[in-house]
Design an enzyme around this catalytic site. Sequence first.
Site, short mmCIF file in Angstrom:
data_model
loop_
_atom_site.label_atom_id
_atom_site.label_comp_id
_atom_site.label_asym_id
_atom_site.label_seq_id
_atom_site.Cartn_x
_atom_site.Cartn_y
_atom_site.Cartn_z
N ARG A 180 1.10 -1.14 0.25
CA ARG A 180 -0.28 0.22 -0.26
C ARG A 180 1.10 1.25 -0.52
O ARG A 180 2.24 1.22 0.48
CB ARG A 180 -1.37 -0.07 1.87
CG ARG A 180 -2.24 -0.96 0.95
CD ARG A 180 -3.19 -0.50 0.54
NE ARG A 180 -4.41 -2.16 0.71
CZ ARG A 180 -4.12 -3.09 -0.31
NH1 ARG A 180 -3.27 -3.23 -1.16
NH2 ARG A 180 -5.12 -3.84 -0.27
N GLU B 288 -3.17 7.84 -6.13
CA GLU B 288 -3.19 7.12 -7.49
C GLU B 288 -4.20 7.66 -8.46
O GLU B 288 -5.88 7.84 -8.33
CB GLU B 288 -3.34 5.43 -7.07
CG GLU B 288 -2.27 4.89 -6.68
CD GLU B 288 -1.78 3.63 -6.07
OE1 GLU B 288 -3.22 2.23 -6.55
OE2 GLU B 288 -1.27 2.52 -6.13
N HIS C 24 0.08 -0.05 -10.80
CA HIS C 24 -0.69 -1.18 -9.61
C HIS C 24 -0.36 -2.00 -10.65
O HIS C 24 -1.88 -2.70 -10.54
CB HIS C 24 -1.25 -0.30 -9.03
CG HIS C 24 -1.81 -1.06 -7.95
ND1 HIS C 24 -2.76 -0.13 -6.55
CD2 HIS C 24 -2.22 -1.78 -7.74
CE1 HIS C 24 -3.19 -0.50 -5.99
NE2 HIS C 24 -2.69 -1.99 -6.22
#
Length: 631
Positions: A319, A348, A367
């Site tokens: 994370r 993000e 990601h």
Amino acid sequence: MAAAAAISICSNGSTVNGSNHVVVSRSTLVSRRIVLPFRQISTLALRGGSGSYGQSRVLVKATTATPSTNTTTTGTGSNASSSRGLEVKPTILVAEKLGEAGLDLLRSFANVDCSYNLSQEELCTKISLCDAIIVRSGTKVTRDVFESSGGRLHVVGRAGVGIDNVDLAAATEYGCLVVNAPTANTIAAAEHGIALLSAMARNVAQADASLKAGKWLRNKYVGVSLVGKTLSVMGFGKVGSEVARRAKGLGMHVIAHDPYASADRARAIGVDLVSFDEALTTADFISLHMPLTSSTSKILNDETFSRMKKGVRIVNVARGGVIDEDALVRALDSGVVAQAALDVFTVEPPSADNKLVLHENVIVTPHLGASTIEAQEGVAIEIAEAVVGALKGELAATAVNAPMVPAKVLSELAPFVTLAEKLGRLAVQLVAGGGGVKSVKVTYASARASDDLDTRIIRAMITKGLIEPVSDSFVNLVNADFSAKQRGMRISEERILLDGSPENPLEYIQVHIEHVESKFGSAISDAGEITVEGKVKDGIPHLTKIGSFDVDVSLEGSLILCRQVDQPGMIGTVGSTLGKHNVNVNFMSVGRIAPRKHAVMAIGVDEEPCNAALKNIGEIPAIEEFVYLKL
């Protein structure tokens, strides 16, 4: 004190007479009962393991739902005719792309509406025709969505682990079960972590960009070898342990820090469990696999970077928020951190001028941890099975919320539910070392017979308090035993039957953590266990014992525990020290063995003390040890 013999109870609750309702609580403690559609249910078997965890059986009151007859779907299947006495199929909205294997499973049970890229307005319009919705991370299931469903939406499926895009409080309030798919992407995330580790060590991304720009800079991109280097895995769960296995295959020495990891499981793959400080200071490479919680937010910061080996390299596929990104830029610029490889970010997507993304010693990916064909298919199947099971009335172990206890029972147990969670949170924060919590005993003292006291919600909330501060798991009655077993934690229960009036459900609760070291030595009882005890007084949870010391402090705000030499002026000295740093004391209690011997001072504080305030407390000559605990 009138106490009779203790009654032992196994974790599976087999000797406890259950109530007729599933009892689950999140911190909001909203009183709602979920209505499970399409099936009249009398009992549900919760999925558990063998041995002391076994299976718990609970009763759920459900009614048969009557879906709207004007539902339009793009999936296969048709509504059965109610005139012929056949059950109407539920409708499942798939709001983001899902693997075909998962869609096939859904279509075998329900009408499936695949509608992607819906605006919030379009989603709110469509949701009133749906019994379940499946999303990934891009669709936000907000309170407006639940309100717009008109009570028809019964299940939200999150195809993945994180549930930041689902309003859990609103879901629970509207009686909607939320399930996720936490296991299918484990291998993909681990492989991506190893890919970033190797690419970072050998400057693959930078060399690739340089060569494509027409340059041939062999000397500039000399890398470092992985063989013989120490990799510290921060978070030894599913992904972390798989990264460790692969790193061992690359010839690395692997250590790990995780307060809940099984030492036996770690040893089986050649990994040493160590303290946080050792994991931080001895590593050549650090790979992050911890959840984002209040205790892990920005856990890598200026202070922790300053304690690392100069030239350490960091990988993060967990994370983004566990790293203070500005502090990481400073550490990179100073050379304390040689390189970083990041798949996740605090925000993000990151901004175009993000200093980390643009840094020459950082490689980044958008990601991609779970982005393999195999993982996407696995997630699709896992979430489809969970959603179908939920619509059938089955409560899977991946449920992250569940029905609430009825208002009448909740009104009586509510303060004890709060007490139970806070005792769990206190106890786990007292544990030191890397071995984790494996054996917990809970003692209930009550004048009520076992038939009149169902302790499942209390046990679940203690488990919640023990696990959630260091995990991203959501613990409730449905998954409490499963969550404990998954972490190798055995929870046993004992009852002490008291003489007197059974008006109050419980006189006190004790939590004992066995076979561990403590950050606060005075928390160790005469039996050699970390022991905390609490009572409810005037509806407010109180801490009444720590180790062998009797105290009396309200469990509101947070807590400082000090072991001291019992002498005049100590209360004033500690209070003045906190006051100088603008920390308000809301409660203070001192328990001692004998006058002028040793004592434990418990101090309730409204604000989190700064490091300087805690340092000043430790410098008081009569203070022998102290610890700050967040509630």
